[in-house]
Write a protein that holds these residues in place. Structure first.
Motif, PDB file in Angstrom:
ATOM      1  N   ALA A 167       0.839  -1.599   0.360  1.00 19.28           N
ATOM      2  CA  ALA A 167       0.390  -0.087   0.068  1.00 19.28           C
ATOM      3  C   ALA A 167       0.595   1.334   0.072  1.00 19.28           C
ATOM      4  CB  ALA A 167      -0.731  -0.268   0.797  1.00 19.28           C
ATOM      5  N   PHE A 168       1.952   1.500  -1.476  1.00 16.74           N
ATOM      6  CA  PHE A 168       2.850   2.174  -1.251  1.00 16.74           C
ATOM      7  C   PHE A 168       1.708   3.764  -1.294  1.00 16.74           C
ATOM      8  CE2 PHE A 168       5.508  -1.228  -0.640  1.00 16.74           C
ATOM      9  CZ  PHE A 168       6.409  -0.329   0.329  1.00 16.74           C
ATOM     10  N   GLY A 169       1.055   3.413  -2.828  1.00 20.12           N
ATOM     11  CA  GLY A 169       0.035   4.611  -2.806  1.00 20.12           C
ATOM     12  C   GLY A 169      -1.061   5.223  -2.318  1.00 20.12           C
ATOM     13  N   VAL A 170      -0.827   6.891  -2.164  1.00 15.06           N
ATOM     14  CA  VAL A 170      -1.474   7.635  -1.564  1.00 15.06           C
ATOM     15  C   VAL A 170      -2.366   7.791  -2.346  1.00 15.06           C
ATOM     16  CG1 VAL A 170      -1.332  10.054   0.089  1.00 15.06           C
ATOM     17  CG2 VAL A 170       0.492   7.848   0.415  1.00 15.06           C
ATOM     18  N   SER A 171      -2.545   8.729  -2.549  1.00  5.01           N
ATOM     19  CA  SER A 171      -3.701   9.210  -4.063  1.00  5.01           C
ATOM     20  C   SER A 171      -4.084   8.183  -4.948  1.00  5.01           C
ATOM     21  CB  SER A 171      -2.581  10.355  -4.570  1.00  5.01           C
ATOM     22  OG  SER A 171      -2.043  10.222  -5.895  1.00  5.01           O
ATOM     23  N   SER A 172      -3.282   7.592  -4.654  1.00  3.85           N
ATOM     24  CA  SER A 172      -4.502   6.430  -5.538  1.00  3.85           C
ATOM     25  C   SER A 172      -3.554   4.582  -5.377  1.00  3.85           C
ATOM     26  CB  SER A 172      -4.085   6.598  -6.934  1.00  3.85           C
ATOM     27  OG  SER A 172      -4.588   5.093  -8.315  1.00  3.85           O
ATOM     28  N   PRO A 173      -4.915   4.163  -5.555  1.00  2.72           N
ATOM     29  CA  PRO A 173      -3.634   2.997  -5.298  1.00  2.72           C
ATOM     30  C   PRO A 173      -4.052   1.761  -7.094  1.00  2.72           C
ATOM     31  CG  PRO A 173      -6.202   2.455  -5.251  1.00  2.72           C
ATOM     32  CD  PRO A 173      -5.941   3.760  -5.194  1.00  2.72           C
ATOM     33  N   LEU A 174      -3.592   3.092  -7.816  1.00  3.22           N
ATOM     34  CA  LEU A 174      -3.277   2.678  -9.010  1.00  3.22           C
ATOM     35  C   LEU A 174      -2.028   1.789  -9.280  1.00  3.22           C
ATOM     36  CD1 LEU A 174      -3.471   2.327 -12.159  1.00  3.22           C
ATOM     37  CD2 LEU A 174      -2.560   4.520 -12.604  1.00  3.22           C
ATOM     38  N   TRP A 175      -0.941   2.190  -8.796  1.00  3.72           N
ATOM     39  CA  TRP A 175       0.436   1.351  -8.873  1.00  3.72           C
ATOM     40  C   TRP A 175       0.473   0.479  -8.144  1.00  3.72           C
ATOM     41  CZ3 TRP A 175       2.200   3.425 -13.603  1.00  3.72           C
ATOM     42  CH2 TRP A 175       1.719   3.504 -13.730  1.00  3.72           C
ATOM     43  N   ASP A 176      -0.185   0.293  -7.190  1.00  5.42           N
ATOM     44  CA  ASP A 176       0.064  -0.889  -6.049  1.00  5.42           C
ATOM     45  C   ASP A 176      -0.912  -1.932  -6.737  1.00  5.42           C
ATOM     46  OD1 ASP A 176       1.330  -0.035  -3.311  1.00  5.42           O
ATOM     47  OD2 ASP A 176      -0.380   1.391  -3.398  1.00  5.42           O
ATOM     48  N   VAL A 177      -1.676  -1.621  -7.164  1.00  2.38           N
ATOM     49  CA  VAL A 177      -2.741  -2.462  -8.486  1.00  2.38           C
ATOM     50  C   VAL A 177      -1.343  -2.978  -9.667  1.00  2.38           C
ATOM     51  CG1 VAL A 177      -3.414  -3.373 -10.049  1.00  2.38           C
ATOM     52  CG2 VAL A 177      -4.451  -2.395  -7.874  1.00  2.38           C
ATOM     53  N   VAL A 178      -0.850  -2.726 -10.209  1.00  2.00           N
ATOM     54  CA  VAL A 178       0.019  -2.485 -11.558  1.00  2.00           C
ATOM     55  C   VAL A 178       1.468  -3.344 -10.908  1.00  2.00           C
ATOM     56  CG1 VAL A 178       2.037  -1.385 -13.358  1.00  2.00           C
ATOM     57  CG2 VAL A 178      -0.608  -0.455 -12.836  1.00  2.00           C
TER      58      VAL A 178
END
Length: 206
Positions: free
Chosen positions: A187-198
């Motif tokens: 869970a490193f993404g703060v403004s969006s979980p987009l790159w955690d998914v990628v």
């Protein structure tokens, strides 16, 4: 998962971190300052590019949006690989100053942002690089990048300072809370979980 010292605390909002009085003052910043600087700066750069160079507005908008998207990627990469070095919880070190301090005092509202002076210097360097690479479109691209940074600061401040809403945005609170209080290797993404998914760093669902 980075090992936290046994005496690690999370509830001392105004604890004194630096003995040096100058460093102590510089480590604390009100959220309004960077928001004014970077929301305003991002908008100003984009309007300047439109008025000064008479560029097509749709191209400017595209560069602006790509700049915002790139920021979300940079946010993820910096948070994951720079802010979580093994030394992040060792007080007095660079890693602690960058991010460990925030993990120790996550509700300290004056330590949720980078000092504006440092961030303005970095933003100026980024603008120079983008102008060199993209010409006039570099203003709009950087405007989007700075706007993305300000949006990130807003989300980060809100999820730390306010209760989660009863709608789909609640997932941002949950996502970031897992990173702080359960597992700091996801869970490193703060403004969006987009790159955690990628990059497959989403928290495991029970």
């Amino acid at each position: 998962m980075s090992k936290k010292p046994d005496n690690y605390t999370t509830n001392e909002e105004d604890a004194r971190v630096y003995e040096n009085p100058v460093l102590h003052v510089l480590s604390k910043n009100h959220i309004s300052a960077p928001l004014l600087i970077f929301f305003g700066g991002g908008t100003t750069l984009s309007v300047y590019a439109y008025l000064k160079f008479e560029l097509h507005i749709w191209y400017l908008l595209a560069y602006f949006l790509v700049g915002m998207l790139l920021f979300t990627l940079i946010e993820y990469l910096v948070h994951r690989f720079l802010y979580h070095l093994p030394q992040v919880y060792e007080e007095g070190g660079v890693a602690f100053a960058l991010h460990g301090i925030h993990h120790k005092y996550p509700r300290d509202k004056k330590r949720l942002v980078m000092p504006p002076v440092l961030s303005v210097v970095l933003a100026s360097i980024i603008l120079g690089i983008n102008y060199f690479l993209m010409g006039p479109y570099g203003f709009s691209f950087t405007g989007g990048f700075l706007f993305g940074y300000a949006a990130y600061l807003s989300v980060h401040y809100i999820v730390h300072r306010f209760k989660p809403p009863k709608n789909f945005l609640k997932h941002l609170w949950i996502h970031h809370s897992i990173h702080h209080y359960k597992d700091d290797e996801v869970a490193f993404g703060v403004s969006s979980p987009l790159w955690d998914v990628v990059f497959r760093t989403m928290p495991k669902k029970k």
